[in-house]
Design an enzyme around this catalytic site. Sequence first.
Site, PDB file in Angstrom:
ATOM      1  N   TRP A 101      36.263  42.451  37.512  1.00  0.00           N
ATOM      2  CA  TRP A 101      37.208  43.609  37.584  1.00  0.00           C
ATOM      3  C   TRP A 101      38.188  43.756  38.477  1.00  0.00           C
ATOM      4  O   TRP A 101      39.303  44.226  38.319  1.00  0.00           O
ATOM      5  CB  TRP A 101      36.146  44.919  37.617  1.00  0.00           C
ATOM      6  N   ASP A 171      37.605  50.697  43.552  1.00  0.00           N
ATOM      7  CA  ASP A 171      37.019  51.009  42.132  1.00  0.00           C
ATOM      8  C   ASP A 171      35.319  51.072  42.527  1.00  0.00           C
ATOM      9  O   ASP A 171      35.002  50.150  42.993  1.00  0.00           O
ATOM     10  CB  ASP A 171      37.218  49.657  41.299  1.00  0.00           C
ATOM     11  N   LYS A 195      28.904  54.508  34.154  1.00  0.00           N
ATOM     12  CA  LYS A 195      27.959  53.432  34.707  1.00  0.00           C
ATOM     13  C   LYS A 195      26.878  54.462  35.409  1.00  0.00           C
ATOM     14  O   LYS A 195      25.783  54.069  35.121  1.00  0.00           O
ATOM     15  CB  LYS A 195      28.657  52.547  35.806  1.00  0.00           C
TER      16      LYS A 195
HETATM   17  C1  LIG Z   1      32.871  48.825  33.720  1.00  0.00           C
HETATM   18  C2  LIG Z   1      33.642  48.619  34.832  1.00  0.00           C
HETATM   19  C3  LIG Z   1      35.185  48.756  34.594  1.00  0.00           C
HETATM   20  C4  LIG Z   1      35.804  48.732  33.267  1.00  0.00           C
HETATM   21  O1  LIG Z   1      35.633  50.135  33.016  1.00  0.00           O
HETATM   22  P1  LIG Z   1      36.226  50.585  31.509  1.00  0.00           P
HETATM   23  O2  LIG Z   1      36.148  52.398  31.460  1.00  0.00           O
HETATM   24  O3  LIG Z   1      35.693  49.937  30.515  1.00  0.00           O
HETATM   25  O4  LIG Z   1      37.776  50.534  31.559  1.00  0.00           O
HETATM   26  C5  LIG Z   1      35.737  48.512  35.558  1.00  0.00           C
HETATM   27  N1  LIG Z   1      35.264  48.399  37.087  1.00  0.00           N
HETATM   28  C6  LIG Z   1      34.056  48.443  37.145  1.00  0.00           C
HETATM   29  C7  LIG Z   1      33.652  48.039  38.401  1.00  0.00           C
HETATM   30  C8  LIG Z   1      33.323  48.321  36.127  1.00  0.00           C
HETATM   31  O5  LIG Z   1      31.889  48.348  36.175  1.00  0.00           O
END
Ligand SMILES: *Cc1c(COP(=O)(O)O)cnc(C)c1O
Length: 360
Positions: A101, A171, A195
């Site tokens: 990511w 993030d 998540k």
């Molecule tokens: C799942 C995830 C993403 C991507 O998320 P989307 O909503 O599908 O774009 C980005 N960063 C992390 C840390 C993730 O776990």
Amino acid sequence: MSRVYNFSAGPAVLPEEVLKEAAEEMLDYRGCGMSVMEMSHRSKVYDTIIKEAEADLRELMKIPDNYKVLFLQGGASQQFAMIPMNLMKNRVADYIVTGQWAKKAYQEAQIYGKANKIASSEDQTFSYIPDCSDLPISEDADYVYICENNTIYGTKFKTLPHTKGKPLVADVSSCFLSEPVDVTRYGLLYGGVQKNIGPAGVVIVIIREDLITEDTLPGTPTMLKYKIHADAESLYNTPPAYGIYICGKVFKWLKKMGGLEVMKARNEEKAKILYDFLDESKLFKGTVRKEDRSLMNVPFITGNDELDAKFVKEAKAAGLENLKGHRSVGGMRASIYNAMPKAGVEALVAFMKKFEEENL
Ligand SMILES: *Cc1c(COP(=O)(O)O)cnc(C)c1O
């Protein structure tokens, strides 16, 4: 009806209480005669829903007044572009690449300016967090970027990098609300909610006010400007209204549970059950350097692909679902977010012990 223990990395398990309450309110939200899905986002009723959600989140995370909370769309991945478009004034940013990511965010930023990879753990399949105490931060960097909890590899920054005065952008998709955080350490933090918070379709951005400006990169679409959404209090256009309503319910659930200190203790207790077993097991082993282990995502392997596949299959039959590791790394991964009960982790470890006896 029977519910399984769902170890999916995302979309992931939600508190049963929240789902039941949403079901009860599905046809008639508190005497409105309609579902939250059917009501105007400009209505008084909905305004209360989104304002309360924001207030509860602010209370849970102790978000200071000089930070805005934005409920946006496009998932976490849209932020990979939105961040540089809004923050890259000098067209320079430093990225710490600790997994897929972070790498995707780093690659996206290259479209907009000079993105520097100032640290990485790719040399050892992202199984650790590099030392970030004295990094070569660029003099003209607009921000320093991290992915705080690496969902796929199961690592977590236990100390934030020293950014030498540059705003930290993080993030936090897979560790959102799993423990207390000091928001003032960040310029911006964000996460897709699927998540640890709610249904896919909502991304929450918490951003320091001085970073919200009119001065975005040329060509930035209106919908991708933080200022537009901040000025309109997340109601510039139709927001992901139903998703925000569920997030709001999860915030209330977290408050009822005792807040983020309590969640942290619970999450540590759950993770310990699994990690302690991995450390003593003769069949299974964890893949992450101990000091960098995530409380949320726990990858493990047997070292034999066939046995891994057998484990995932038999676990599913036993009501333990979605234990297959990410397609890019294989093995297994148990995601044990806030809403995973301790009994779920205990059931997983009991099953692993049984599997070990039968297959060693
Ligand atoms: C799942 C995830 C993403 C991507 O998320 P989307 O909503 O599908 O774009 C980005 N960063 C992390 C840390 C993730 O776990």
